[in-house]
Design a protein around this motif. Structure first.
Motif, PDB file in Angstrom:
ATOM      1  N   VAL A 261       0.861  -1.176   0.000  1.00 56.78           N
ATOM      2  CA  VAL A 261       0.000   0.000   0.000  1.00 56.78           C
ATOM      3  C   VAL A 261       0.902   1.233   0.000  1.00 56.78           C
ATOM      4  N   THR A 262       0.634   2.178  -0.902  1.00 55.95           N
ATOM      5  CA  THR A 262       1.403   3.417  -0.957  1.00 55.95           C
ATOM      6  C   THR A 262       0.438   4.601  -0.841  1.00 55.95           C
ATOM      7  N   ASP A 263       0.989   5.811  -0.841  1.00 50.06           N
ATOM      8  CA  ASP A 263       0.129   6.994  -0.789  1.00 50.06           C
ATOM      9  C   ASP A 263      -0.563   7.240  -2.124  1.00 50.06           C
ATOM     10  N   LYS A 264      -0.220   6.449  -3.139  1.00 50.69           N
ATOM     11  CA  LYS A 264      -0.858   6.585  -4.451  1.00 50.69           C
ATOM     12  C   LYS A 264      -1.881   5.501  -4.725  1.00 50.69           C
ATOM     13  N   GLY A 265      -1.811   4.375  -3.996  1.00 50.88           N
ATOM     14  CA  GLY A 265      -2.747   3.293  -4.252  1.00 50.88           C
ATOM     15  C   GLY A 265      -2.238   1.949  -3.763  1.00 50.88           C
ATOM     16  N   ILE A 266      -2.775   0.885  -4.374  1.00 51.55           N
ATOM     17  CA  ILE A 266      -2.552  -0.484  -3.903  1.00 51.55           C
ATOM     18  C   ILE A 266      -1.977  -1.340  -5.030  1.00 51.55           C
ATOM     19  N   TYR A 267      -0.989  -2.170  -4.676  1.00 53.45           N
ATOM     20  CA  TYR A 267      -0.448  -3.178  -5.588  1.00 53.45           C
ATOM     21  C   TYR A 267      -0.909  -4.561  -5.121  1.00 53.45           C
ATOM     22  N   THR A 268      -1.243  -5.423  -6.071  1.00 54.48           N
ATOM     23  CA  THR A 268      -1.649  -6.789  -5.736  1.00 54.48           C
ATOM     24  C   THR A 268      -0.646  -7.791  -6.313  1.00 54.48           C
ATOM     25  N   HIS A 269      -0.789  -9.054  -5.898  1.00 57.65           N
ATOM     26  CA  HIS A 269       0.180 -10.082  -6.283  1.00 57.65           C
ATOM     27  C   HIS A 269       0.178 -10.356  -7.789  1.00 57.65           C
ATOM     28  N   SER A 270      -0.917 -10.019  -8.471  1.00 58.37           N
ATOM     29  CA  SER A 270      -1.001 -10.267  -9.913  1.00 58.37           C
ATOM     30  C   SER A 270      -0.349  -9.157 -10.729  1.00 58.37           C
ATOM     31  N   GLY A 271       0.164  -8.118 -10.038  1.00 56.81           N
ATOM     32  CA  GLY A 271       0.761  -6.991 -10.741  1.00 56.81           C
ATOM     33  C   GLY A 271      -0.202  -5.851 -10.976  1.00 56.81           C
ATOM     34  N   ARG A 272      -1.444  -5.999 -10.526  1.00 55.47           N
ATOM     35  CA  ARG A 272      -2.448  -4.942 -10.711  1.00 55.47           C
ATOM     36  C   ARG A 272      -2.134  -3.755  -9.788  1.00 55.47           C
ATOM     37  N   PHE A 273      -2.347  -2.550 -10.281  1.00 57.49           N
ATOM     38  CA  PHE A 273      -2.239  -1.345  -9.467  1.00 57.49           C
ATOM     39  C   PHE A 273      -3.591  -0.650  -9.442  1.00 57.49           C
ATOM     40  N   ILE A 274      -4.098  -0.372  -8.260  1.00 56.80           N
ATOM     41  CA  ILE A 274      -5.389   0.302  -8.088  1.00 56.80           C
ATOM     42  C   ILE A 274      -5.123   1.661  -7.469  1.00 56.80           C
ATOM     43  N   PRO A 275      -5.215   2.743  -8.257  1.00 57.90           N
ATOM     44  CA  PRO A 275      -4.940   4.068  -7.714  1.00 57.90           C
ATOM     45  C   PRO A 275      -5.996   4.474  -6.689  1.00 57.90           C
ATOM     46  N   SER A 276      -5.556   5.062  -5.584  1.00 57.68           N
ATOM     47  CA  SER A 276      -6.497   5.471  -4.541  1.00 57.68           C
ATOM     48  C   SER A 276      -5.807   6.388  -3.549  1.00 57.68           C
ATOM     49  N   SER A 277      -6.491   7.467  -3.205  1.00 58.14           N
ATOM     50  CA  SER A 277      -5.974   8.369  -2.180  1.00 58.14           C
ATOM     51  C   SER A 277      -6.491   8.009  -0.797  1.00 58.14           C
ATOM     52  N   LEU A 278      -7.521   7.162  -0.734  1.00 55.87           N
ATOM     53  CA  LEU A 278      -8.105   6.734   0.540  1.00 55.87           C
ATOM     54  C   LEU A 278      -8.179   5.212   0.557  1.00 55.87           C
ATOM     55  N   VAL A 279      -7.497   4.600   1.517  1.00 57.00           N
ATOM     56  CA  VAL A 279      -7.490   3.145   1.633  1.00 57.00           C
ATOM     57  C   VAL A 279      -8.007   2.751   3.008  1.00 57.00           C
ATOM     58  N   VAL A 280      -8.990   1.872   3.029  1.00 58.78           N
ATOM     59  CA  VAL A 280      -9.513   1.318   4.281  1.00 58.78           C
ATOM     60  C   VAL A 280      -9.075  -0.127   4.369  1.00 58.78           C
ATOM     61  N   TRP A 281      -8.465  -0.509   5.491  1.00 62.75           N
ATOM     62  CA  TRP A 281      -8.030  -1.892   5.674  1.00 62.75           C
ATOM     63  C   TRP A 281      -9.053  -2.620   6.544  1.00 62.75           C
TER      64      TRP A 281
END
Length: 446
Positions: A261-281
């Motif tokens: 998880v970064t300040d720009k979004g989320i990376y997943t194991h498949s290589g997908r990047f989901i841009p997001s400024s707000l992440v809820v865990w």
């Protein structure tokens, strides 16, 4: 600095640590049955001043519920129901001396308000609930918000509201992820939050934020490592919920394990990047870390205290644990009792009988807890509610949805309130809210 010691009045002293749904219900009932009659002294310890039912936190986060109208003051509840409330966080235990250690309490400026204290007990009951488990994922702690407490839910809502106001007033085009919310974990909290956010972001935009097109600009993503949403619930219920989420244009990613998880979004194991400024865990739970080193008591890999069916810890008959922080056996199953509100409520009811026996000097043949699964309900805000009700014959279940399911969902909260206040008070509170609701915005605007 030496601890202050609160030792009680000489009566059997029951110390309950944790004022969540189970702990507060237990303290209230024991206060009414034992404290009021002078048969025992009941003390409830919690790290916050007020109580909000945890299943409502996603509504506070989304802004569809004003916490000021639903929070309960511990001091007032203690006064009305004949127990003592003490503010603070447990951080240690001496089983030989029968003492609980409470850390100093500091205000928001870091000033010590309450010094370290020690409480002596005859019966200790630990009900401190659980916290979100980030599994050590890189950046999760720094760049995401959990919904374990009211403060966290309110913090997320402020960030959401600020993001919308900023987007409304800026003179440059929206950046990728600027108004996208990513929710990690498609359990009940995750899916309910996604549906609430779909509604409240549109409500917020309608109150003067006319430069924002919620359908175009606001995006909600739900990421789940399992192959379906609500993996702990029946497949039919999962399918119904996922269909409704997709109707709401919630982006559902199943089979995707978050790796960073970064300040720009989320990376997943498949290589997908989901841009997001707000992440809820909202993926996974664990008990607070200090329980794993609590004067030798047995704990499991997620820090839950291991208990017997009497809810006594395996190594000390005077120390009990229940709710999310306890690993209680579930006869006939290969797993422990699930960490759900209904199990904590059932366990609290049983512990009332247990404590009454202990106060009377009967420490053997204590009641044993058997989990009764009454089903599951998932509320998708104003859109729909779905669930399954468990039958009493053969473990059969009945799938329900729509208005009846919503009524059943709302009744769970009313049952919690009635356990704390009684029927008449809850009836008057409900009537008052029905009246005032007509003169208020249906979403929190700040």
């Amino acid at each position: 600095m030496q601890s202050q010691v609160e030792s009680g009045s000489g009566l059997h002293h029951v110390v309950i640590v944790g004022g969540g749904a189970g702990g507060l219900e237990l303290a209230t009932r024991l206060g009414d049955k034992l404290g009021r009659k002078g048969k025992a002294e009941i003390t409830l310890i919690d790290r916050t001043r007020t109580h909000v039912w945890k299943p409502l936190l996603h509504e506070i986060a989304a802004g569809s519920m004003n916490p000021d109208k639903h929070e309960l003051e511990y001091l007032a509840q203690a006064h009305w129901h004949h127990f003592r409330f003490r503010l603070g966080s447990m951080d240690g235990l001496d089983r030989a001396k029968k003492e609980v250690y409470i850390a100093p309490f500091y205000d928001e400026d870091g000033v010590e308000i309450i010094p370290r204290r020690t409480f002596k007990y005859d019966t200790l009951i630990i009900a401190i609930g659980s916290t979100t488990n980030d599994f050590g994922i890189a950046g999760a702690r720094e760049h995401s918000i959990a919904l374990d407490t009211q403060d966290q839910a309110e913090r997320f809502h402020r960030r959401l509201h600020n993001a919308l106001v900023r987007a409304h007033t800026q003179n440059v085009p929206l950046q990728a992820g600027q108004l996208e919310v990513a929710i990690v974990g498609a359990g009940a909290t995750g899916v309910e939050l996604a549906a609430e956010l779909h509604n409240t972001t549109r409500e917020l935009a309608a109150y003067g934020l006319d430069k924002i097109n919620a359908d175009r600009d606001v995006k909600i993503s739900l990421i789940e490592a399992s192959d379906r949403v609500l993996p702990a619930l029946p497949p039919r219920l999962s399918q119904s919920v996922e269909l409704e989420l997709r109707k709401l244009r919630v982006h559902v990613y199943t089979g995707e394990r978050v790796t960073e998880v970064t300040d720009k979004g989320i990376y997943t194991h498949s290589g997908r990047f989901i841009p997001s400024s707000l992440v809820v865990w909202a993926a996974g739970i664990k008990a607070p870390d200090f329980l794993s080193q609590l004067d030798g008591l047995e704990a499991n890999r997620i820090n839950q205290l291991v208990v017997r069916r009497t809810l006594q810890t395996t190594l000390d008959d005077d120390v009990f644990a229940f709710g999310d922080c306890a690993a209680c056996p579930w006869p006939g199953h290969d797993e422990n009792v699930p960490p759900r509100a209904q199990s904590a409520h059932q366990q609290a009811s049983m512990l009332v009988k247990t404590v009454k026996k202990r106060v009377a000097g009967k420490t053997t043949a204590l009641p044993e807890y058997t989990y009764r699964d009454y089903g599951s309900l998932v509320n998708l805000g104003k859109y729909t509610t779905v669930g399954n009700l468990m039958g009493s014959v053969g473990g059969s279940s009945l799938f329900i949805e729509g208005m009846f399911a919503r009524f059943m969902y709302q009744s769970l909260y009313k049952m919690h309130l009635m356990a704390l206040h009684g029927f008449f008070t809850v009836f008057l509170q409900t009537l008052a809210r029905m009246i005032t609701r007509r003169t208020e915005p249906h979403v929190k605007l700040h």
